[in-house]
Design a protein around this motif. Structure first.
Motif, short mmCIF file in Angstrom:
data_model
loop_
_atom_site.label_atom_id
_atom_site.label_comp_id
_atom_site.label_asym_id
_atom_site.label_seq_id
_atom_site.Cartn_x
_atom_site.Cartn_y
_atom_site.Cartn_z
N GLY A 25 7.11 4.51 5.56
CA GLY A 25 6.68 3.22 5.95
C GLY A 25 7.66 2.43 6.22
O GLY A 25 7.60 1.41 7.08
N LEU B 60 0.74 -3.91 10.01
CA LEU B 60 -0.21 -2.37 9.85
C LEU B 60 0.80 -1.28 10.14
O LEU B 60 0.30 -0.14 9.89
N HIS C 166 -4.85 -3.05 -0.40
CA HIS C 166 -4.66 -3.50 1.16
C HIS C 166 -5.21 -4.90 1.23
O HIS C 166 -4.52 -5.79 1.95
N THR D 258 -2.91 4.45 -3.70
CA THR D 258 -4.19 3.62 -3.16
C THR D 258 -5.49 4.24 -3.40
O THR D 258 -5.61 5.46 -3.13
N TRP E 144 1.26 0.82 7.35
CA TRP E 144 0.30 1.25 6.66
C TRP E 144 -0.33 2.80 7.31
O TRP E 144 -0.80 3.57 6.72
N PRO F 114 0.90 -1.11 0.01
CA PRO F 114 -0.03 -0.04 0.15
C PRO F 114 0.92 1.30 0.19
O PRO F 114 0.49 2.45 -0.28
N ARG F 115 2.25 1.26 0.27
CA ARG F 115 2.98 2.21 0.37
C ARG F 115 3.39 2.65 -0.99
O ARG F 115 4.26 3.91 -1.30
N ARG G 107 2.03 8.75 3.41
CA ARG G 107 2.20 8.07 2.07
C ARG G 107 3.45 8.36 1.35
O ARG G 107 3.46 8.70 0.37
#
Length: 726
Positions: A629, A617, A549, A543, A620, A538-539, A624
């Protein structure tokens, strides 16, 4: 008798003296006429020695001029190299070797000195002499356009080129400018609800570029170590640095670009002059058939040069050293074929539109009744006329980070109504998976006999007694291996991280039960890799909704399933530190009793899976940007591992703690390196190899926004190529 180096000095000197004397006698046999030809035409030739026919296939002697040279020539192969440090004449030697491979028997590879004049501003046309007197190769000459000295001199100045990360930000800025222009054209500027991209998305693009640069630097260090071990040698960082440096010169510095283009125009003008002079002595055709073979950034230079020639542009030396003005129309009509390998022309058209504005209204062609192709008049002068279309063939490997298919170039030619090239995307834009290693594939074209064989048979010299070579096909396993190798490398690094931690833990006498055998180590490595993938996906993407995800969760669930394959002792060792503080709430579980732990092993596995998911998690729940991350993942995951180890260390009868400290540092470093490699592989495959980024920018130039991604089109290219021809 001594056997050191000095004892051999005298006989070696005598032997070398004999060779030099023989060479001088051989050179003295040249006639005065040949000497005059050498001074004006500067050719060279590979002459088979006077040996029995069975030996001639493996022996070759070179001379500047020889009787076998006294023949007319029909075709000239002109090679132009690509990015990075280059040896003079190495490109044309490689091309000549691939042509020599088509002879029977093959012509031996010649030394660099056979092709080299020593001055990049001069032109030398070299010849190969195959054994068969009827071989078409005997009427083909080879020449090179060398320009690597220009960027090399600029790099030495150290005050002109932009730093790689800073330049990468400008590339993202160009993409953002293209998007803003599209929004203005469609009336959606200032309407966020109607936009697929926000400024934060471009900020993330800058972060991804910066991460790629950092990762390449780290990977180059790893490859350096592997090279010193004798396992594998490849200079990755210089490839990126040289490519970016050369692209900067061509795309962003007009004066340096003009210097390189002048080298291109002047070399071709000199080649045509030398050809005419040579053939006038040997009753050959007055005009040559020129075939250009270009690689990498050399394809951009040659394409720009030919477009300038189509406009009839007269080119002069921007430095003023060469006083002659070269008329490009004097040679462009002689170009019959064009071979591009590993070409980034599409990227230059999309990201540097200012490079191509001078050709507006200048490239439209008219097909005459005689079959010739004419360009419009320019400044009251007749336009350039081509006697035939230039047969263009493009070759690219799917593992090449620089070269791609050229559907944007075809679209550019169609938009300008330029019919100078025979280039149908479906037939002549040839992609394949033929090389094992991504990145290195950019240079592997040079040794691929099938790639050159197809161009030779279908464009340069079609065979009359056999079928022409088919287009090069993908080789078995290459596509899958090229895709899998970066991820496999990342997994191996994760395995190394787990092993480093294991070696530190087992120093504790009562921790021998941590891992028994290799299978638990492998399963723990898969779990750690799944945590990385689940946290990073997701990074690394834009998204929207929860689809990425969900994909990340699927990867994590696959890795978490490995927990149920671990021995109960291993699960107990990793889970007890988290359960012990809750002992008052779990009276049925006695963490000090192995039998109790074994009885509740199933519950402990779920607890351990939950702690691993918490680490996932953590990747996440931060800004962003990839590096944030990654840092969160390392901090949270490293803290969790440290807590497990320190809890188990407390009260253990062990000697020194420094092995455990070193093991922990090695674990964190290797995990960080594994994350970097995964990020680089994913960004490369999604945005570069699958052409997602280029397709998106192409849509913006067309005045269209990106189609919203749905599960049905998630893996499709945003703008798949169409079968078109200029």
């Amino acid at each position: 008798m001594k056997t050191d180096g000095k004892s051999y000095a005298l006989p070696i000197a005598i032997a070398l003296g004999g060779v030099v004397a023989a060479a001088l006698k051989l050179g003295a046999r040249k006639t005065e006429t040949a000497a005059e030809q050498s001074a004006s035409f500067e050719p060279s030739s590979a002459i088979p020695p006077l040996t029995p026919p069975t030996q001639r296939a493996s022996i070759s002697v070179t001379k500047p001029i020889a009787p076998e040279m006294e023949r007319p020539v029909d075709k000239i192969i002109v090679a132009i190299h690509g990015i990075g440090s280059q040896s003079r004449s190495s490109t044309i030697r490689t091309v000549a070797s691939r042509f020599g491979d088509r002879s029977n028997p093959p012509v031996p590879t010649q030394p660099l000195g056979f092709f080299n004049l020593g001055d990049e501003t001069k032109v030398q046309i070299s010849y190969l002499n195959p054994y068969d007197p009827d071989d078409p190769l005997r009427r083909i000459g080879f020449a090179e356009i060398f320009w690597a000295d220009i960027p090399k001199a600029v790099v030495k100045q150290e005050d002109l080129l932009e730093e790689t990360k800073a330049w990468g930000r400008t590339v993202v800025g160009r993409a953002q400018s293209a998007y803003d222009n599209m929004l203005k054209t469609t009336g959606r500027l200032g309407k966020p609800d109607e936009q697929q991209f926000a400024p934060a998305d471009f900020d993330m693009g800058i972060a991804v570029v910066e991460e790629i640069v950092e990762t390449v630097g780290v990977m180059d260090g790893l490859l350096f170590i592997l090279g010193k071990m004798g396992l594998f040698k490849f200079d990755l960082a210089p490839l990126l640095r040289d490519y970016i440096g050369d692209v900067q010169l061509v795309a962003d510095f007009p004066f340096q670009r003009d210097r390189i283009l002048f080298r291109f125009h002047s070399a071709l003008g000199k080649i045509v002059e030398a050809f005419a002079k040579h053939n006038s002595m040997h009753k050959g055709p007055a005009r040559p058939e020129i075939y250009i073979v270009a690689h990498s950034e050399g394809t951009v230079i040659s394409f720009l040069g030919m477009l300038e020639a189509f406009t009839g542009k007269a080119v002069s030396d921007p430095e003023g050293k060469d006083k002659k003005v070269y008329e490009s129309k004097d040679w462009i009509g002689d170009v019959h074929g064009y071979m591009t390998i590993g070409s980034p022309i599409d990227k230059h058209i999309l990201l540097w539109p200012s490079l191509w504005t001078e050709f507006e209204g200048m490239l439209g062609t008219t097909l005459q009744k005689t079959g010739t192709i004419s360009f419009p008049h320019r400044l009251g002068q007749p336009g350039v006329t081509l006697g035939q279309k230039i047969e263009w063939r493009n070759y690219y490997d799917f593992g090449d980070p620089i070269g791609f298919q050229l559907d944007t170039a075809v679209e550019f030619l169609c938009r300008h109504q330029c019919g100078a090239f025979e280039f149908v995307t479906k037939e002549h834009d040839i992609g394949f998976s033929r090389y094992w290693l991504p990145g290195k594939a950019h240079n592997d074209y040079w040794t691929d006999k099938d790639v050159f064989g197809h161009f030779i048979d279908n464009v340069v010299s079609p065979p009359t007694t056999r079928k022409a070579a088919p287009p090069p096909q993908s080789r078995p396993l290459r596509g899958g291996s090229s895709t899998a190798i970066p991820y496999l490398l990342s997994f191996v690094i994760h395995l190394g991280a787990v092993f480093a931690m294991y070696k530190g833990i087992v120093e504790i006498d009562d921790a021998k039960q941590f891992v028994k055998g290799a299978v638990p180590l492998l399963l723990l490595s898969v779990l750690l890799f799944a945590v990385t993938v689940g946290a990073r996906l997701p990074r690394l993407v834009k998204t929207e909704g929860i689809r990425w995800h969900c994909i990340a969760l699927a990867f994590f669930a696959t890795g978490a399933a490995c927990i149920w394959g671990l021995p109960d002792e291993t699960v107990g060792y990793l889970t007890v530190p988290f359960v012990r503080p809750l002992a008052g709430f779990l009276p049925m579980l006695n963490v000090s009793n192995p039998e109790s732990l074994k009885a509740h092993a199933e519950s402990l596995k779920y607890i351990f899976a939950a702690t691993c998911f918490a680490v996932t998690l953590s990747g996440w729940l931060v800004f962003r940007k990839p590096k944030y991350g990654r840092r969160a993942l390392l901090i949270f995951g490293g803290s969790e591992v440290a807590y497990i180890v320190l809890t188990q260390l407390f009260g253990a009868s062990l000697a020194p703690t420094w092995p455990m400290l070193l093991a922990g540092l090695a674990f964190l470093y290797l995990w960080w390196l594994g994350i970097l490699v995964f990020d680089l592989a994913f960004v490369w495959h999604r945005y570069i190899r699958n052409s997602v980024a280029i397709d998106i920018v192409r849509q913006w130039h067309r005045g269209k926004d990106v189609t919203r991604r749905t599960p049905s089109n998630l893996w499709k290219r945003p703008d798949p190529p169409q079968d078109r021809a200029p």
